[in-house]
Every structure is written in C-alpha cells, then in structure tokens.
Enzyme design. Structure first.
Site, PDB file in Angstrom:
ATOM      1  N   CYS A   2       0.968  -0.903   0.121  1.00 13.88           N
ATOM      2  CA  CYS A   2      -0.348  -0.570   0.211  1.00 13.88           C
ATOM      3  C   CYS A   2       0.623   1.083  -0.112  1.00 13.88           C
ATOM      4  O   CYS A   2       2.287   1.111   0.112  1.00 13.88           O
ATOM      5  CB  CYS A   2      -0.971  -0.527   1.452  1.00 13.88           C
ATOM      6  SG  CYS A   2      -2.093  -1.548   1.867  1.00 13.88           S
ATOM      7  N   ARG A  27       2.804   0.181  -5.349  1.00 12.09           N
ATOM      8  CA  ARG A  27       2.548  -0.737  -4.500  1.00 12.09           C
ATOM      9  C   ARG A  27       1.665  -1.415  -4.054  1.00 12.09           C
ATOM     10  O   ARG A  27       2.185  -1.660  -2.484  1.00 12.09           O
ATOM     11  CB  ARG A  27       2.817   0.512  -3.417  1.00 12.09           C
ATOM     12  CG  ARG A  27       4.320   1.200  -3.053  1.00 12.09           C
ATOM     13  CD  ARG A  27       4.503   2.320  -1.948  1.00 12.09           C
ATOM     14  NE  ARG A  27       4.172   1.938  -0.554  1.00 12.09           N
ATOM     15  CZ  ARG A  27       5.279   1.611  -0.072  1.00 12.09           C
ATOM     16  NH1 ARG A  27       6.740   1.644  -0.924  1.00 12.09           N
ATOM     17  NH2 ARG A  27       5.568   1.056   1.236  1.00 12.09           N
ATOM     18  N   TRP A  74      -2.551  -2.797  -1.155  1.00 11.00           N
ATOM     19  CA  TRP A  74      -2.956  -4.306  -1.603  1.00 11.00           C
ATOM     20  C   TRP A  74      -3.448  -4.650  -0.923  1.00 11.00           C
ATOM     21  O   TRP A  74      -2.863  -4.767   0.068  1.00 11.00           O
ATOM     22  CB  TRP A  74      -1.419  -4.338  -2.486  1.00 11.00           C
ATOM     23  CG  TRP A  74      -0.511  -5.876  -2.764  1.00 11.00           C
ATOM     24  CD1 TRP A  74      -0.723  -5.954  -3.908  1.00 11.00           C
ATOM     25  CD2 TRP A  74      -0.635  -6.662  -1.783  1.00 11.00           C
ATOM     26  NE1 TRP A  74      -0.684  -7.825  -3.993  1.00 11.00           N
ATOM     27  CE2 TRP A  74      -0.309  -7.697  -2.909  1.00 11.00           C
ATOM     28  CE3 TRP A  74      -0.278  -6.844  -0.297  1.00 11.00           C
ATOM     29  CZ2 TRP A  74       0.471  -9.117  -3.197  1.00 11.00           C
ATOM     30  CZ3 TRP A  74       0.187  -8.001  -0.212  1.00 11.00           C
ATOM     31  CH2 TRP A  74       0.746  -8.934  -0.953  1.00 11.00           C
ATOM     32  N   ASN A  99      -1.042   1.206   5.992  1.00 10.68           N
ATOM     33  CA  ASN A  99      -0.074   0.235   4.921  1.00 10.68           C
ATOM     34  C   ASN A  99       0.589  -0.431   6.371  1.00 10.68           C
ATOM     35  O   ASN A  99       1.942  -0.355   6.878  1.00 10.68           O
ATOM     36  CB  ASN A  99       1.276   1.793   4.603  1.00 10.68           C
ATOM     37  CG  ASN A  99       2.419   0.483   4.025  1.00 10.68           C
ATOM     38  OD1 ASN A  99       1.834  -1.326   3.269  1.00 10.68           O
ATOM     39  ND2 ASN A  99       3.504   0.706   3.897  1.00 10.68           N
ATOM     40  N   GLY A 100       1.135  -1.765   5.809  1.00 12.02           N
ATOM     41  CA  GLY A 100       1.259  -2.880   6.224  1.00 12.02           C
ATOM     42  C   GLY A 100       0.444  -3.929   7.322  1.00 12.02           C
ATOM     43  O   GLY A 100      -1.007  -4.200   7.011  1.00 12.02           O
ATOM     44  N   GLU A 478      13.954 -17.112 -14.164  1.00 16.89           N
ATOM     45  CA  GLU A 478      13.030 -15.839 -14.580  1.00 16.89           C
ATOM     46  C   GLU A 478      12.685 -15.658 -15.663  1.00 16.89           C
ATOM     47  O   GLU A 478      11.626 -14.909 -16.277  1.00 16.89           O
ATOM     48  CB  GLU A 478      14.744 -14.848 -14.741  1.00 16.89           C
ATOM     49  CG  GLU A 478      14.527 -13.504 -14.956  1.00 16.89           C
ATOM     50  CD  GLU A 478      12.996 -12.253 -14.676  1.00 16.89           C
ATOM     51  OE1 GLU A 478      13.202 -13.125 -13.179  1.00 16.89           O
ATOM     52  OE2 GLU A 478      12.694 -11.338 -14.759  1.00 16.89           O
ATOM     53  N   LYS A 482       8.545 -13.988 -15.432  1.00 14.93           N
ATOM     54  CA  LYS A 482       8.046 -12.726 -16.326  1.00 14.93           C
ATOM     55  C   LYS A 482       6.689 -14.006 -17.282  1.00 14.93           C
ATOM     56  O   LYS A 482       5.808 -12.945 -17.427  1.00 14.93           O
ATOM     57  CB  LYS A 482       9.012 -12.517 -17.734  1.00 14.93           C
ATOM     58  CG  LYS A 482      10.269 -11.634 -17.061  1.00 14.93           C
ATOM     59  CD  LYS A 482      10.318 -10.361 -16.939  1.00 14.93           C
ATOM     60  CE  LYS A 482       9.882  -9.857 -14.966  1.00 14.93           C
ATOM     61  NZ  LYS A 482      11.262 -10.218 -14.314  1.00 14.93           N
ATOM     62  N   GLU A 485       3.995 -13.418 -14.546  1.00 13.15           N
ATOM     63  CA  GLU A 485       3.449 -12.107 -14.088  1.00 13.15           C
ATOM     64  C   GLU A 485       3.004 -11.594 -15.310  1.00 13.15           C
ATOM     65  O   GLU A 485       1.994 -11.106 -14.188  1.00 13.15           O
ATOM     66  CB  GLU A 485       4.914 -11.514 -14.035  1.00 13.15           C
ATOM     67  CG  GLU A 485       5.343 -12.166 -12.549  1.00 13.15           C
ATOM     68  CD  GLU A 485       6.623 -10.973 -11.969  1.00 13.15           C
ATOM     69  OE1 GLU A 485       7.358 -10.291 -11.408  1.00 13.15           O
ATOM     70  OE2 GLU A 485       7.210 -10.966 -13.017  1.00 13.15           O
ATOM     71  N   HIS A 501      13.639 -36.116 -15.035  1.00 16.83           N
ATOM     72  CA  HIS A 501      13.421 -36.669 -13.370  1.00 16.83           C
ATOM     73  C   HIS A 501      11.624 -36.212 -13.367  1.00 16.83           C
ATOM     74  O   HIS A 501      10.905 -35.967 -11.855  1.00 16.83           O
ATOM     75  CB  HIS A 501      14.189 -35.652 -12.320  1.00 16.83           C
ATOM     76  CG  HIS A 501      15.651 -36.760 -12.944  1.00 16.83           C
ATOM     77  ND1 HIS A 501      16.007 -37.899 -12.534  1.00 16.83           N
ATOM     78  CD2 HIS A 501      16.517 -36.147 -12.889  1.00 16.83           C
ATOM     79  CE1 HIS A 501      16.984 -38.379 -13.229  1.00 16.83           C
ATOM     80  NE2 HIS A 501      17.860 -36.945 -13.034  1.00 16.83           N
ATOM     81  N   LYS A 600       4.492  -3.634  -7.571  1.00 20.50           N
ATOM     82  CA  LYS A 600       6.047  -3.214  -7.133  1.00 20.50           C
ATOM     83  C   LYS A 600       7.440  -3.301  -5.724  1.00 20.50           C
ATOM     84  O   LYS A 600       8.656  -4.196  -6.107  1.00 20.50           O
ATOM     85  CB  LYS A 600       5.776  -1.798  -8.016  1.00 20.50           C
ATOM     86  CG  LYS A 600       8.100  -1.753  -8.757  1.00 20.50           C
ATOM     87  CD  LYS A 600       7.788  -2.312  -9.874  1.00 20.50           C
ATOM     88  CE  LYS A 600       9.459  -2.238 -10.209  1.00 20.50           C
ATOM     89  NZ  LYS A 600      10.029  -3.095 -10.705  1.00 20.50           N
TER      90      LYS A 600
HETATM   91  C1  G6P Z   1       7.672  -7.452  -5.817  1.00 17.84           C
HETATM   92  C2  G6P Z   1       8.581  -7.174  -7.932  1.00 17.84           C
HETATM   93  C3  G6P Z   1       9.420  -8.347  -7.923  1.00 17.84           C
HETATM   94  C4  G6P Z   1      10.244  -8.104  -7.616  1.00 17.84           C
HETATM   95  C5  G6P Z   1      10.178  -8.416  -5.520  1.00 17.84           C
HETATM   96  C6  G6P Z   1      11.419  -7.729  -5.153  1.00 17.84           C
HETATM   97  O1  G6P Z   1       7.288  -8.471  -6.466  1.00 17.84           O
HETATM   98  O2  G6P Z   1       6.692  -7.285  -8.020  1.00 17.84           O
HETATM   99  O3  G6P Z   1       9.628  -7.133  -9.541  1.00 17.84           O
HETATM  100  O4  G6P Z   1      11.307  -8.924  -7.747  1.00 17.84           O
HETATM  101  O5  G6P Z   1       9.087  -7.425  -5.712  1.00 17.84           O
HETATM  102  O6  G6P Z   1      12.103  -6.887  -4.605  1.00 17.84           O
HETATM  103  P1  G6P Z   1      13.526  -5.456  -4.578  1.00 17.84           P
HETATM  104  O7  G6P Z   1      12.541  -4.426  -4.242  1.00 17.84           O
HETATM  105  O8  G6P Z   1      13.558  -6.039  -3.107  1.00 17.84           O
HETATM  106  O9  G6P Z   1      13.616  -6.488  -5.618  1.00 17.84           O
END
Ligand code: G6P
Length: 605
Positions: A2, A27, A74, A99-100, A478, A482, A485, A501, A600
């Site tokens: 948030c 956020r 969020w 927030n929290g 990764e 992507k 996500e 396996h 994010k």
């Molecule tokens: C969230 C974001 C990811 C990111 C992760 C860790 O899940 O959506 O893109 O990799 O947090 O975030 P940081 O700021 O610690 O790299």
C-alpha cells in the site's frame, strides 16, 4: 504494501494527493481513496478502480480540502471492494490510512466491538481507526503515541481528526514513511517520489517515530516519546524519469532502456576496485571466506546467477537464499561471510528482515546491490553498490534485473581482485566485455520482430516450460516468472538435465518449451535434452547463440542471438525472454504494467 500520502496545506490538497497516489500505485492498485477535512467534517471518495478513476470521481464531486490523506491499496485483509478501501473512518471523527499488517487485529476488534464500535470492513486498518477514536483525548499527536503501543505488527499510518483542522499525525514501525517539508505546507508519504516536484526536502522517519504535521511545524518523537531532530535530506526529484515517452507500456520502455541503464551503472567504473562498494570493502573482501546472498523474486534470480560467477571467477563459496525462508529457519552462521542483499526497491520487508536476522547471528559484513540510493536497505548495510537503472515502473522487473547482474559481476571481480585471484589481463578483458554490453544489448533488442511472431503462438497456450543449464538456469527461471507475471500463463523452469526426472511427463504437442541455448560448454548436453522434448512431440522455441549450430526444423523454432557473450551471456539471454513475455501479454490483452494481484514494492512479509 500500500501507498500512503498525506498533506497539510493552505490550498486545496486534492491535486497533490492524486499526483502522489499515481506515483505510489507501484505499491499496490487494488483500490484507492482520499479523505479531506472540510468544515470540521470528514469527506472521502474511494474507488476500486485505478487512481485515474478516482481523479474523475473527485472532479465530478468537486471535493476540496486543505488537510487530507490518501491511499492506494494492495489487499491483505479483506477483498478489494469499496468498503475495504482506505481511508477508514471512525465515528465520523477519525480518518486513517495504513500500510502493513496489524497482527493482533482480532483481539483489538473484539475489544472495540464490546465497546460499541461497529465495523464496516474486514480490514485490520479499521481497528486502528476505532482504537484512535476510542483513546482520543482531543490531542491527536498525544493519542496516536498512546494508541500505537497497543499495536503488534508492521505499519505506517497517517491519521487526522475532524476536531483538529490543519493537522495530520503519522507513525511508522516496520513500513517506510517519509516527511516532506514545504513552505507553509507539509507532507507525509510512503516514499519521496510521491511528492517529488512539490518538495525535495525530505526526512526519513526511523522505526517507532511519530510525527505531528502542521502548517508551520513538524514535530517528531521517537519510540520512547522523546522529541528528536531527524536529518533533512535534499532528494533529487525524479518525476520526469517516469514519463512514458513514445512507448505503449512502461515495461516496454524499460526493456529498451537496458543499454542506457547498464551504461549508467558502469559509469565511473574506470578500474575494478573494492572501493566501488565502499571505503572498507577491501579489508572486508580480504577477510571473508564465503558469500550469502539474500533476496526475493527477480532479485533472487539475479543472486542465483551470481553464484556461478562468484564460485567460478572469485573461487569463493556462495549460497543464495530466499529472504523470507532464511529469516525463519535455523542456520549455521559464519562470521566470515559477506551477506549480500539484492533489491531493486531497497524496501522489501523480507529482505530487510533477513539481513537484520543475519546480523543478529553475528554476521556483520553486509553489502547491498540496490537501485534506490536513499532506501532503507542502503541505510541498513555497511557496503553498497547503487545500480543506475532509474525508476522502474512496470511491476515485472527488467532493467533492474540486468543492472543488478552488472553490479554482481563487478562484485565478483572486486572480491577476486582482493583475494589476488584476478590478473591484470583478466581484469581488462572483463572490463572490455562489460563496456561492450550496451552495444550487444542493442543487437539483441533488434530481434524484437522475430519474437513478436512467436508471441502469437504463446498467447494461445496456458502452459509453458523453460529450460536452461548452468548460469542460464536462473535465466530460465526469470523467463518463466516474466511470462506468468504478466500473461497469467502457467510457466515453469527447469535445469534442462532435470527434465527426465519428472517434467518430461508434461510434454505433449501442445507444450511450448523455451530453451536458452548459449554456445557454452554445456551446449551438446542441452542439444540432447532438446531431442528428449522433440521425441515427445514438444514444440521447441530456442534462443541460440549464432554459432550454436542449432537450425530450425519441424517443431524447432530458432531465434539466433548475434554473438556468444561468455560469462556475461545471462545478461543478454534474459532480454528476449522479457520481450517474449511482453508481446505475449500484449496479444492476450492483459494489464502489462500492473498485472493482477501484484505490486512493485512488497513492504509486508
Ligand atoms: C516484487 C516485485 C518483483 C521483485 C520483488 C523483489 O515481487 O514485483 O519484481 O523482484 O518484489 O523486490 P526488490 O525490490 O527487493 O528487488
């Protein structure tokens, strides 16, 4: 997570709050809302859509006010519906954003219900609003200081009372909060970017701080209720960096910014020197006998890649752990370990807690690879390397990841040098390869039209497999992340040798199998794994280095990367995977920059 923003001003605060919310949407964006103080009354507007919708709503209602708080959510406790959106009110006297997570919310709710408070939401936040109202003495600053003593958990809150115009009180414990100082107006926000352009005079509140915001003064008390002076920092306003320019999405813009982001991250790196990481880095690097990397999400995959570099180039044992796991498990601490955190935001709650946990176990050598110079993580760690990706808006990380890899490669070289494991000749060769990266990335980005053609096929799938070997295995992870996500396609990544396996059972003619095929020492082994897929009818989509000798054939689609890039190859090979996810998402019509349920910056555990 948030985002919070609050203002006390002599003019209508709605435009500032709306702009702040737009910049805080990274956020979380499940819902948003604003409350203002108007004629000794609380007024609010909330939306379960995006901030732009709230803005329209406010334009229609004509709501104005000189004191206000705002929030972008969020969801944790309670679905993303209007009655759970912040600000929450108590008895039309207290308005509050949070927030929290309040861990003892159930007990407090029962207590407040017994006192006659009626709850309108399922949130833990409403509990705080009623608690503040219940304890209200007529002095909000004093009341909040007492009320937070009843809270367990992590929070940043901002609150105002209908009875006290021109006053916002805020507090933080475990979630970030800054104060912005203006001329006859003051602000509070989750980060400095929220109010960039309005003021650059920023105070970073510390754990336990409570702040009293009025028109002409800002008063801060610490966790013990003692009045404290916190340093005022001038923070560069970076609002212009988040313009979209000619691009359709931030993710697209950020993918294409990678050559620039990497060049900026390397700016100032004339030679490899431990001092790139801080004055004391040389003696620390000499002392350490292992590396422990802690991170989450994409940053964790950067760490997994770096493990290959650290062990092969610097010859130092490296472990990589998911921060949220490490902080809660019993581990065997080694005081000679360098604890490295990797974080784009520098605010991820689990990563911050993990490094604090490592320190509590006696591991005092800490270093962060971080994209936010003024973040909590940079303040937390003894050593740091600041990547220069610039603000990353798209929730799916792209340029932050590749610049993290650059930072981690530099760290590998600096440790190797401190331990006399790097000759002058090797150093120069590595530097040359690093400096060539921006140009090499441009050639990879030029492959976009070929990837667009593949994306059409992927858009019709609901499952995908990603294969890689060695240091490209984390790149496969990764790539799969992507894709899931932003397209919501179920994607899994495997070290190609693991295929037999278990995951091979999933392979049919319907299954696209993305394969990362650099021309390295494992290429022949990888080709065998590809045969295993083809024998079961699986469709291979191969990103191969030009000299890998892999040709297209029935069921084997190939895009060639221009050159083999040796140790830095993961930085190039991840880029087509970003583009594949992006164009597949476009074809499926999903919300690329704000995928459902995500955020994010993750400041809750
Ligand atoms: C969230 C974001 C990811 C990111 C992760 C860790 O899940 O959506 O893109 O990799 O947090 O975030 P940081 O700021 O610690 O790299």
């Amino acid at each position: 997570m948030c985002g919070i923003v609050g203002a006390v001003a002599q003019n209508n605060v709605i435009p500032i709050l709306i702009e702040g919310l737009k910049r805080l949407e990274y956020r979380g964006y499940d819902s948003c809302g604003i409350a203002v103080h108007l004629d000794r009354k609380l007024q609010r507007s909330r939306s379960t859509s995006r901030v732009a919708d709230l803005e329209k709503q406010l334009a229609t209602s004509g709501l104005t006010g000189f004191t206000g708080i705002a929030h972008t959510r969020w969801a944790t406790h309670g679905a993303p519906v209007t009655h759970n959106a912040h600000p929450h009110f108590s008895r039309d006297r207290i308005a509050l954003v949070h927030n929290g997570i309040i861990e003892n919310h159930d007990d407090l709710r029962a207590e407040l219900q017994a006192l006659g408070y009626v709850f309108e939401s399922q949130t833990d936040t409403e509990v705080i609003a009623h608690l503040v109202d219940h304890m209200y003495t007529g002095d909000l600053f004093e009341t909040v200081q007492q009320a937070i003593k009843r809270l367990t958990g992590a929070y940043a809150i901002a609150v105002f009372s209908a009875d006290e115009p021109h006053r916002v009180v805020a507090a933080r414990q475990g979630s970030p909060l800054i104060v912005g100082l203006g001329d006859g107006q003051n602000f509070v926000a989750s980060d400095a970017m929220a109010i960039a352009g309005t003021t650059d005079q920023i105070i970073y509140l510390e754990e336990g701080d409570v702040v009293d915001l009025q028109l002409q003064r800002v008063w801060i008390v610490d966790v013990n209720g003692r009045s404290v002076e916190r340093e005022v920092k001038t923070v560069q306003a970076y609002s212009s960096a988040v313009e979209l320019g000619p691009y359709q999405h931030y993710m697209q813009k950020e993918i294409f910014e990678q050559p620039r982001a990497i060049a900026d991250t390397l700016e100032g790196v004339v030679n490899i020197m431990p001092e790139l990481f801080g004055d004391k880095a040389f003696s620390v690097f000499q002392q350490i006998d292992s590396v422990l990397i802690l991170a989450c999400g994409t940053s964790y995959y950067a760490g997994l890649t770096a493990k290959y570099w650290l062990e092969s180039v610097a010859k130092i044992p490296a472990n990589v752990e998911i921060a949220s796991e490490y902080r809660y498990r019993d581990s065997v601490p080694n005081p000679n370990t360098l604890v490295v955190t990797i974080t784009q935001s520098g605010e991820t709650a689990d990563t911050l807690a993990a490094v604090k946990h490592a320190r509590s176990l006696g591991m005092l050598h800490t270093l962060t690879i971080c994209n936010a110079a003024t973040s909590a993580m940079v303040r937390e760690c003894a050593l740091a390397y600041i990547t220069r990706a610039g603000v990353e808006v798209g929730v799916a990380s792209t340029k932050a990841f590749t610049t993290q890899l650059v930072g981690l490669f530099l760290l590998t070289l600096a440790i190797a040098q401190s331990k006399n494991r790097l000759s002058e000749e090797q150093e120069q060769a590595h530097l040359k390869a690093l400096r060539h990266l921006p140009a090499a990335l441009q050639s990879v980005l030029a492959l976009e039209p070929h990837i667009v053609a593949w994306a059409e096929a992927f858009a019709r799938k609901e499952n995908a497999l990603f294969l890689g070997r060695g240091m490209h295995y984390p790149i496969a992870l990764e790539g799969a992340l992507k894709l899931k996500e932003i397209t919501y396609i179920h994607a899994e990544a495997y070290a190609a040798g693991e295929l037999k396996h278990g995951p091979l059972a999933l392979v049919t003619e319907e299954m696209p199998v993305v394969t990362i095929a650099p021309n390295d020492t494992l290429i022949e082994k990888l080709k065998s794994n590809m045969q295993e897929v083809r024998a079961r009818g699986g469709q291979l989509y191969v990103f191969a280095d030009a000299d890998s000798h892999i040709s297209p054939s029935e069921g084997v689609h190939v895009i060639r990367l221009p050159e083999n890039y040796g140790l830095l190859s993961p930085i190039l090979h991840v880029v087509p995977l970003q583009l594949l996810a992006y164009h597949t998402a476009l074809a499926r019509g999903t919300d690329v920059d704000k995928p459902r349920n995500l955020a994010k910056s993750v400041t809750v555990e």
